[in-house]
Design a protein around this motif. Structure first.
Motif, PDB file in Angstrom:
ATOM      1  N   ASP A 126       0.837  -1.198   0.000  1.00  0.00           N
ATOM      2  CA  ASP A 126       0.000   0.000   0.000  1.00  0.00           C
ATOM      3  C   ASP A 126       0.875   1.252   0.000  1.00  0.00           C
ATOM      4  N   LEU A 127       0.380   2.297  -0.635  1.00  0.00           N
ATOM      5  CA  LEU A 127       1.112   3.550  -0.696  1.00  0.00           C
ATOM      6  C   LEU A 127       1.225   4.138   0.704  1.00  0.00           C
ATOM      7  N   PRO A 128       2.441   4.410   1.193  1.00  0.00           N
ATOM      8  CA  PRO A 128       2.581   4.982   2.536  1.00  0.00           C
ATOM      9  C   PRO A 128       2.092   6.421   2.566  1.00  0.00           C
ATOM     10  N   PRO A 129       1.735   6.925   3.736  1.00  0.00           N
ATOM     11  CA  PRO A 129       1.319   8.334   3.832  1.00  0.00           C
ATOM     12  C   PRO A 129       2.455   9.259   3.389  1.00  0.00           C
ATOM     13  N   ALA A 130       2.078  10.398   2.843  1.00  0.00           N
ATOM     14  CA  ALA A 130       3.090  11.373   2.442  1.00  0.00           C
ATOM     15  C   ALA A 130       3.778  11.946   3.678  1.00  0.00           C
ATOM     16  N   PRO A 131       5.072  12.244   3.593  1.00  0.00           N
ATOM     17  CA  PRO A 131       5.752  12.909   4.711  1.00  0.00           C
ATOM     18  C   PRO A 131       5.047  14.216   5.070  1.00  0.00           C
ATOM     19  N   ALA A 132       5.133  14.613   6.309  1.00  0.00           N
ATOM     20  CA  ALA A 132       4.451  15.821   6.781  1.00  0.00           C
ATOM     21  C   ALA A 132       4.857  17.041   5.953  1.00  0.00           C
ATOM     22  N   ARG A 176      18.587  18.378  -0.726  1.00  0.00           N
ATOM     23  CA  ARG A 176      19.362  18.002   0.458  1.00  0.00           C
ATOM     24  C   ARG A 176      18.623  18.317   1.765  1.00  0.00           C
ATOM     25  N   ASP A 177      17.964  19.464   1.831  1.00  0.00           N
ATOM     26  CA  ASP A 177      17.319  19.889   3.066  1.00  0.00           C
ATOM     27  C   ASP A 177      16.090  19.057   3.408  1.00  0.00           C
ATOM     28  N   HIS A 178      15.670  18.205   2.485  1.00  0.00           N
ATOM     29  CA  HIS A 178      14.447  17.415   2.715  1.00  0.00           C
ATOM     30  C   HIS A 178      14.715  15.916   2.660  1.00  0.00           C
ATOM     31  N   ARG A 179      15.976  15.527   2.752  1.00  0.00           N
ATOM     32  CA  ARG A 179      16.285  14.105   2.716  1.00  0.00           C
ATOM     33  C   ARG A 179      16.034  13.452   4.077  1.00  0.00           C
ATOM     34  N   ARG A 180      16.010  12.106   4.054  1.00  0.00           N
ATOM     35  CA  ARG A 180      15.778  11.288   5.257  1.00  0.00           C
ATOM     36  C   ARG A 180      14.395  11.534   5.856  1.00  0.00           C
ATOM     37  N   ARG A 181      13.456  11.891   4.989  1.00  0.00           N
ATOM     38  CA  ARG A 181      12.066  12.073   5.436  1.00  0.00           C
ATOM     39  C   ARG A 181      11.127  11.077   4.757  1.00  0.00           C
ATOM     40  N   GLY A 182      11.675  10.208   3.915  1.00  0.00           N
ATOM     41  CA  GLY A 182      10.840   9.246   3.210  1.00  0.00           C
ATOM     42  C   GLY A 182      10.279   9.755   1.894  1.00  0.00           C
ATOM     43  N   ILE A 183      10.763  10.923   1.425  1.00  0.00           N
ATOM     44  CA  ILE A 183      10.226  11.501   0.187  1.00  0.00           C
ATOM     45  C   ILE A 183      10.601  10.646  -1.020  1.00  0.00           C
ATOM     46  N   ALA A 184      11.854  10.203  -1.094  1.00  0.00           N
ATOM     47  CA  ALA A 184      12.273   9.380  -2.236  1.00  0.00           C
ATOM     48  C   ALA A 184      11.460   8.092  -2.309  1.00  0.00           C
ATOM     49  N   ARG A 185      11.281   7.431  -1.178  1.00  0.00           N
ATOM     50  CA  ARG A 185      10.485   6.200  -1.153  1.00  0.00           C
ATOM     51  C   ARG A 185       9.043   6.478  -1.592  1.00  0.00           C
ATOM     52  N   HIS A 186       8.493   7.604  -1.130  1.00  0.00           N
ATOM     53  CA  HIS A 186       7.111   7.949  -1.484  1.00  0.00           C
ATOM     54  C   HIS A 186       6.994   8.210  -2.991  1.00  0.00           C
ATOM     55  N   ASP A 218      20.877   0.835  -1.429  1.00  0.00           N
ATOM     56  CA  ASP A 218      20.126   0.298  -0.284  1.00  0.00           C
ATOM     57  C   ASP A 218      18.678   0.773  -0.287  1.00  0.00           C
ATOM     58  N   LEU A 219      18.452   2.025  -0.675  1.00  0.00           N
ATOM     59  CA  LEU A 219      17.086   2.536  -0.752  1.00  0.00           C
ATOM     60  C   LEU A 219      16.240   1.677  -1.683  1.00  0.00           C
ATOM     61  N   TYR A 220      16.782   1.395  -2.878  1.00  0.00           N
ATOM     62  CA  TYR A 220      16.014   0.627  -3.853  1.00  0.00           C
ATOM     63  C   TYR A 220      15.785  -0.807  -3.394  1.00  0.00           C
ATOM     64  N   LEU A 221      16.765  -1.390  -2.746  1.00  0.00           N
ATOM     65  CA  LEU A 221      16.584  -2.751  -2.242  1.00  0.00           C
ATOM     66  C   LEU A 221      15.524  -2.782  -1.142  1.00  0.00           C
ATOM     67  N   LYS A 222      15.462  -1.739  -0.330  1.00  0.00           N
ATOM     68  CA  LYS A 222      14.499  -1.705   0.772  1.00  0.00           C
ATOM     69  C   LYS A 222      13.062  -1.546   0.278  1.00  0.00           C
ATOM     70  N   VAL A 223      12.871  -0.951  -0.907  1.00  0.00           N
ATOM     71  CA  VAL A 223      11.506  -0.827  -1.419  1.00  0.00           C
ATOM     72  C   VAL A 223      11.095  -2.045  -2.239  1.00  0.00           C
ATOM     73  N   GLY A 224      11.956  -3.064  -2.280  1.00  0.00           N
ATOM     74  CA  GLY A 224      11.594  -4.310  -2.939  1.00  0.00           C
ATOM     75  C   GLY A 224      12.182  -4.531  -4.304  1.00  0.00           C
ATOM     76  N   MET A 225      13.077  -3.648  -4.759  1.00  0.00           N
ATOM     77  CA  MET A 225      13.707  -3.835  -6.055  1.00  0.00           C
ATOM     78  C   MET A 225      14.856  -4.838  -5.935  1.00  0.00           C
ATOM     79  N   THR A 226      15.169  -5.499  -7.040  1.00  0.00           N
ATOM     80  CA  THR A 226      16.288  -6.439  -7.095  1.00  0.00           C
ATOM     81  C   THR A 226      17.151  -6.109  -8.307  1.00  0.00           C
ATOM     82  N   VAL A 227      18.402  -6.548  -8.260  1.00  0.00           N
ATOM     83  CA  VAL A 227      19.344  -6.251  -9.343  1.00  0.00           C
ATOM     84  C   VAL A 227      19.100  -7.192 -10.513  1.00  0.00           C
TER      85      VAL A 227
END
Length: 311
Positions: free
Chosen positions: A155-161, A250-260, A289-298
């Motif tokens: 399921d699509l996660p909620p958008a970061p605040a 850069r100022d908005h990283r580590r908030r889950g935006i890329a994953r979203h 690591d980000l891509y592997l964590k969202v379920g992607m494989t090489v």
């Protein structure tokens, strides 16, 4: 001027003519990929070559070379401009055409005052890797083509605040300039140079295969500022969607935006009837690591090689 390449009897060389040669180069690229992988790693399109031709100062008459075989068909092509590429059709390998083009690329690079050349070669291309190592190229990194099946996405996660997501607006210069800023700022630490807006457009939103509907932007709720992008390309005839660029301020990283953003792109690909989504990433970005964590494989791995040229 670079010295003429020494080719087997019956083979001829000349520069690329953008007005007539693009279809033949696309066929060559597709043939090389299918011989190596059984399929094209990412479907060739004219935008791929247009992006090369749009490099600042690039002169097709001096910086490209096509080799035609005795039957008049395209057997190989090469280009050089700090980065370089040489592709020889499988039917014409084993005749030292690649070696001849490698010498041409290095000579041309030296004429331009380039001190290092970078090439990217699939790890399955044992012969190509061995040749480059013999001529002084050394591994400096890796790149990976990753994939994810779209039939069982979470399921699509909620958008970061404070963040909302909307599609890229085609024809909107503000979206194009904002996406250019985010992408170029995000990759500034590991790219050799920053692309101008005009050159970047050729690589991204100006390509015929660019798909705005599958290219979500993350914007701030307060001022509608674009702080993240996932830009996608269509691959006609392929069951795969393709994310060309994923970047976050850069100022908005580590908030889950890329994953979203990735989840939005995956869902858009599935809604378009595609079965998988793919993207390339480079070891220099640290994003694997980000891509592997969202379920992607090489799916495929390539080796990035570099050679320091003599002064």
């Amino acid at each position: 001027m670079a010295q003429p390449v020494v080719l087997p009897a019956g083979y001829t060389a000349r520069p690329l003519d953008p007005a007539r040669d693009l279809p033949d180069v696309l066929d060559l690229l597709t043939g090389c990929e299918r011989a190596l992988h059984g399929e094209r790693a990412t479907e060739a399109d004219s935008g791929e070559i247009a992006a090369v031709l749009a490099r600042p100062g690039f002169d097709p008459a001096a910086d490209t070379l096509l080799v035609h075989g005795p039957d008049g068909r395209l057997a190989a092509w090469a280009w050089t401009d700090r980065r370089c590429e040489c592709r020889v059709h499988p039917a014409h390998r084993g005749r030292r055409i690649g070696t001849a083009l490698l010498g041409w690329m290095e000579t041309r690079a030296a004429e331009q005052g380039v001190d290092k050349l970078v090439q990217v070669v699939a790890d399955l291309d044992a012969a190509g890797l061995a040749m480059l190592r013999t001529y002084g190229y050394r591994p400096k990194g890796a790149s990976w083509l990753l994939e994810i099946p779209l039939d069982a996405l979470p399921d699509l996660p909620p958008a970061p605040a404070g963040i909302r997501v909307r599609p890229f607006r085609p024809g909107d210069p503000d979206d194009a300039h904002a996406a250019h800023r985010v992408v170029e700022d995000a990759f500034a630490d590991w790219k050799a140079r920053r692309m101008s807006f005009e050159e970047w457009v050729q690589h991204a939103v100006g390509r015929e295969t660019f798909t705005p509907a599958r290219s979500p932007l993350a914007v701030t709720g307060a001022d509608d500022r674009v702080v993240g992008v996932a830009l996608s390309l269509d691959q006609p005839g392929s069951p795969d969607g393709y994310v060309e660029s994923l970047a976050v301020d850069r100022d908005h990283r580590r908030r889950g935006i890329a994953r979203h953003l990735l989840h939005h792109a995956f869902l858009a690909c599935r809604e378009a009837g595609l079965s998988r989504c793919t993207l390339w990433t480079h070891s220099g970005t640290g994003a694997l690591d980000l891509y592997l964590k969202v379920g992607m494989t090489v799916r495929y791995t390539s080796v990035v090689l570099e050679k320091t040229l003599p002064a």
